[in-house]
Write an enzyme that holds these catalytic residues in place. Structure first.
Site, PDB file in Angstrom:
ATOM      1  N   ARG A 267      88.031  45.340 -57.105  1.00 49.98           N
ATOM      2  CA  ARG A 267      86.951  45.348 -58.094  1.00 49.98           C
ATOM      3  C   ARG A 267      87.453  44.853 -59.452  1.00 49.98           C
ATOM      4  O   ARG A 267      86.763  44.113 -60.157  1.00 49.98           O
ATOM      5  CB  ARG A 267      86.373  46.759 -58.223  1.00 49.98           C
ATOM      6  CG  ARG A 267      85.196  46.876 -59.198  1.00 49.98           C
ATOM      7  CD  ARG A 267      84.631  48.297 -59.179  1.00 49.98           C
ATOM      8  NE  ARG A 267      83.564  48.483 -60.138  1.00 49.98           N
ATOM      9  CZ  ARG A 267      82.296  48.122 -59.959  1.00 49.98           C
ATOM     10  NH1 ARG A 267      81.941  47.537 -58.827  1.00 49.98           N
ATOM     11  NH2 ARG A 267      81.382  48.326 -60.892  1.00 49.98           N
TER      12      ARG A 267
ATOM     13  N   PRO B 185      76.943  41.354 -62.410  1.00 46.41           N
ATOM     14  CA  PRO B 185      75.714  41.834 -61.770  1.00 46.41           C
ATOM     15  C   PRO B 185      75.709  43.349 -61.703  1.00 46.41           C
ATOM     16  O   PRO B 185      76.759  43.993 -61.681  1.00 46.41           O
ATOM     17  CB  PRO B 185      75.784  41.220 -60.363  1.00 46.41           C
ATOM     18  CG  PRO B 185      77.241  40.984 -60.130  1.00 46.41           C
ATOM     19  CD  PRO B 185      77.824  40.637 -61.467  1.00 46.41           C
TER      20      PRO B 185
ATOM     21  N   ASN C 205      82.173  48.365 -66.664  1.00 46.85           N
ATOM     22  CA  ASN C 205      83.586  48.661 -66.423  1.00 46.85           C
ATOM     23  C   ASN C 205      84.008  50.082 -66.767  1.00 46.85           C
ATOM     24  O   ASN C 205      84.917  50.638 -66.143  1.00 46.85           O
ATOM     25  CB  ASN C 205      84.463  47.696 -67.237  1.00 46.85           C
ATOM     26  CG  ASN C 205      84.292  46.259 -66.835  1.00 46.85           C
ATOM     27  OD1 ASN C 205      83.905  45.957 -65.709  1.00 46.85           O
ATOM     28  ND2 ASN C 205      84.574  45.336 -67.754  1.00 46.85           N
TER      29      ASN C 205
ATOM     30  N   HIS D  27      85.826  41.773 -61.547  1.00 47.32           N
ATOM     31  CA  HIS D  27      85.300  41.962 -62.894  1.00 47.32           C
ATOM     32  C   HIS D  27      86.081  41.164 -63.937  1.00 47.32           C
ATOM     33  O   HIS D  27      85.546  40.867 -65.002  1.00 47.32           O
ATOM     34  CB  HIS D  27      85.288  43.454 -63.249  1.00 47.32           C
ATOM     35  CG  HIS D  27      84.118  44.177 -62.664  1.00 47.32           C
ATOM     36  ND1 HIS D  27      83.356  45.081 -63.371  1.00 47.32           N
ATOM     37  CD2 HIS D  27      83.550  44.103 -61.432  1.00 47.32           C
ATOM     38  CE1 HIS D  27      82.381  45.543 -62.597  1.00 47.32           C
ATOM     39  NE2 HIS D  27      82.496  44.966 -61.418  1.00 47.32           N
TER      40      HIS D  27
ATOM     41  N   GLU E  38      87.088  44.468 -72.858  1.00 42.44           N
ATOM     42  CA  GLU E  38      86.174  44.613 -71.736  1.00 42.44           C
ATOM     43  C   GLU E  38      86.264  45.959 -71.030  1.00 42.44           C
ATOM     44  O   GLU E  38      85.377  46.316 -70.246  1.00 42.44           O
ATOM     45  CB  GLU E  38      86.441  43.490 -70.722  1.00 42.44           C
ATOM     46  CG  GLU E  38      86.252  42.106 -71.309  1.00 42.44           C
ATOM     47  CD  GLU E  38      86.870  41.007 -70.459  1.00 42.44           C
ATOM     48  OE1 GLU E  38      86.972  41.200 -69.223  1.00 42.44           O
ATOM     49  OE2 GLU E  38      87.243  39.961 -71.025  1.00 42.44           O
TER      50      GLU E  38
ATOM     51  N   SER F 281      91.852  39.138 -69.007  1.00 46.30           N
ATOM     52  CA  SER F 281      91.291  39.670 -70.247  1.00 46.30           C
ATOM     53  C   SER F 281      90.823  41.110 -70.079  1.00 46.30           C
ATOM     54  O   SER F 281      90.816  41.889 -71.040  1.00 46.30           O
ATOM     55  CB  SER F 281      90.136  38.789 -70.732  1.00 46.30           C
ATOM     56  OG  SER F 281      89.131  38.669 -69.742  1.00 46.30           O
TER      57      SER F 281
ATOM     58  N   VAL G 232      84.170  37.194 -65.940  1.00 48.08           N
ATOM     59  CA  VAL G 232      84.033  37.169 -67.399  1.00 48.08           C
ATOM     60  C   VAL G 232      85.053  36.199 -67.980  1.00 48.08           C
ATOM     61  O   VAL G 232      86.238  36.509 -68.088  1.00 48.08           O
ATOM     62  CB  VAL G 232      84.229  38.581 -67.993  1.00 48.08           C
ATOM     63  CG1 VAL G 232      84.047  38.554 -69.507  1.00 48.08           C
ATOM     64  CG2 VAL G 232      83.266  39.575 -67.351  1.00 48.08           C
TER      65      VAL G 232
ATOM     66  N   HIS H  82      82.226  45.656 -50.380  1.00 45.51           N
ATOM     67  CA  HIS H  82      81.704  47.025 -50.439  1.00 45.51           C
ATOM     68  C   HIS H  82      81.903  47.778 -49.133  1.00 45.51           C
ATOM     69  O   HIS H  82      81.442  48.912 -48.999  1.00 45.51           O
ATOM     70  CB  HIS H  82      80.216  47.006 -50.814  1.00 45.51           C
ATOM     71  CG  HIS H  82      79.987  46.735 -52.265  1.00 45.51           C
ATOM     72  ND1 HIS H  82      78.738  46.537 -52.808  1.00 45.51           N
ATOM     73  CD2 HIS H  82      80.860  46.611 -53.299  1.00 45.51           C
ATOM     74  CE1 HIS H  82      78.851  46.323 -54.112  1.00 45.51           C
ATOM     75  NE2 HIS H  82      80.126  46.361 -54.429  1.00 45.51           N
TER      76      HIS H  82
ATOM     77  N   ASP I 211      91.614  35.531 -66.155  1.00 42.36           N
ATOM     78  CA  ASP I 211      92.580  35.391 -67.249  1.00 42.36           C
ATOM     79  C   ASP I 211      93.186  36.715 -67.687  1.00 42.36           C
ATOM     80  O   ASP I 211      93.836  36.795 -68.720  1.00 42.36           O
ATOM     81  CB  ASP I 211      91.916  34.715 -68.450  1.00 42.36           C
ATOM     82  CG  ASP I 211      90.722  35.515 -68.990  1.00 42.36           C
ATOM     83  OD1 ASP I 211      90.395  36.587 -68.413  1.00 42.36           O
ATOM     84  OD2 ASP I 211      90.104  35.075 -69.976  1.00 42.36           O
TER      85      ASP I 211
ATOM     86  N   ASP J 244      80.459  52.447 -48.026  1.00 39.79           N
ATOM     87  CA  ASP J 244      80.256  52.250 -46.593  1.00 39.79           C
ATOM     88  C   ASP J 244      80.293  53.627 -45.941  1.00 39.79           C
ATOM     89  O   ASP J 244      81.331  54.277 -45.886  1.00 39.79           O
ATOM     90  CB  ASP J 244      81.367  51.360 -46.041  1.00 39.79           C
ATOM     91  CG  ASP J 244      81.301  51.152 -44.540  1.00 39.79           C
ATOM     92  OD1 ASP J 244      80.513  51.838 -43.869  1.00 39.79           O
ATOM     93  OD2 ASP J 244      82.052  50.300 -44.030  1.00 39.79           O
TER      94      ASP J 244
END
Length: 320
Positions: free
Chosen positions: A64, A165, A96, A68, A90, A78, A72, A195, A76, A240
């Site tokens: 994840r 999303p 997050n 994420h 972030e 970030s 964005v 997921h 990188d 799940d």
């Protein structure tokens, strides 16, 4: 002969073009560190094996984190930066703050890599490798990770809030969001298969189990036992319901049975354009594994814009 040579050159250029991306014209290659840090992949794999053995959920968390980060401003690292006087990062963005974790695992790996290969390997590449190994250690596919990324010297909380999303996204919204990153609807459906591992907070799926109509009644009742209509926001449930710590295709079977935990999950199988792919993946694990690995490679090639200041961070939490 000349025409054949030209065609070969054009084909080679077409294959290599996607790997030229981002700041400073970085060239991504699976062999990028073979000479400069030959022990890199062994270090990352060993550290992830220890982390997943200690807590299987950590595999999903690192996966994840990679997603994420890449969505964005490109892959990188970030997302790893702490806030500074010059920018708000972030980590505490809405998508997050309560769901991304594993920063300490990446820090541990970075320290080991720095001890072996000083100031050589980017945090962004470590995250990409750790995500691949997380999937594979939990029973999923493996793939050659393209390497050579650099680390951003800034981060943007507003970009994180606007680019990722949500659990309440519609199918059209998901297709548009992934499409804006150059990822097809098929890529999106394959990547959603992530997921099949991990857990989620009650706050992210409460509306689904209490208000959606396309949800299996027994499944909703099960989730309501630990996710009341008020309170308990942080209580976790497996995404799940069948095999939450093993990377397989039961996630797609759950969707066919109206047992998707998030509204956005169930949107993939709700009389829309992705119903066919859900059925393909649930019946053909090899096709899912191949598509997932390919889509991860495409997502991993997302790079920051050419004018983004970058470096090889010595500490993933802060710029040098």
């Amino acid at each position: 002969m000349a025409a054949t040579a030209v065609r070969c050159l054009l084909m080679a250029a077409a294959v290599l073009a996607p790997l030229f991306a981002g700041s400073e014209g970085a060239f991504l290659s699976s062999k990028f560190y073979d000479r400069r840090c030959p022990s890199l992949q062994t270090i990352v794999r060993s550290a992830m094996a220890q982390a997943v053995a200690a807590e299987p959920r950590m595999g999903a968390s690192i996966l994840r984190l990679f997603f994420h980060d890449c969505f964005v401003n490109g892959c990188d690292a970030s997302i790893l930066l702490d806030d500074t006087a010059n920018f708000t990062g972030e980590k505490n963005a809405g998508p997050n703050a309560n769901s991304v974790r594993g920063y300490d695992v990446i820090d541990t790996i970075k320290a080991q890599v720095e001890a072996a290969c000083k100031a050589t390997v980017s945090c962004a590449d470590i995250v990409a490798l750790a995500a691949r190994d997380s999937v594979n250690l939990l029973g999923g596919p493996t793939w050659a990770v393209q390497l050579g990324r650099r680390d951003a010297r800034n981060a943007s909380q507003s970009a994180a809030n606007s680019n990722l999303p949500s659990a309440g996204s519609s199918l059209a919204g998901l297709i548009a969001t992934f499409g804006s990153k150059g990822l097809s609807a098929r890529d999106m459906t394959a990547l959603s298969g992530a997921h099949t591992i991990g857990q989620a907070r009650c706050a992210t799926f409460r509306d689904r189990i209490y208000n959606d109509t396309n949800v299996d009644a027994k499944f909703a009742a099960l989730r309501k036992q630990t996710c009341p209509q008020t309170g308990g926001d942080a209580t976790l449930a497996p995404i799940d319901v069948s095999t939450p710590t093993w990377f397989d295709t039961t996630y797609f079977e759950n969707l066919a049975n109206k047992q998707g935990l998030f509204h956005s999950d169930q949107e993939l199988y709700n009389g829309g354009s992705q119903d066919v792919m859900v059925r393909v993946y649930m019946r053909n694990p090899d096709i899912f594994a191949a598509d997932f690995a390919k889509a991860m490679g495409k997502m991993g090639s997302l790079m920051p814009s050419a004018d983004t200041p970058t470096e090889i961070r010595l500490d993933c939490k802060k710029i040098n």
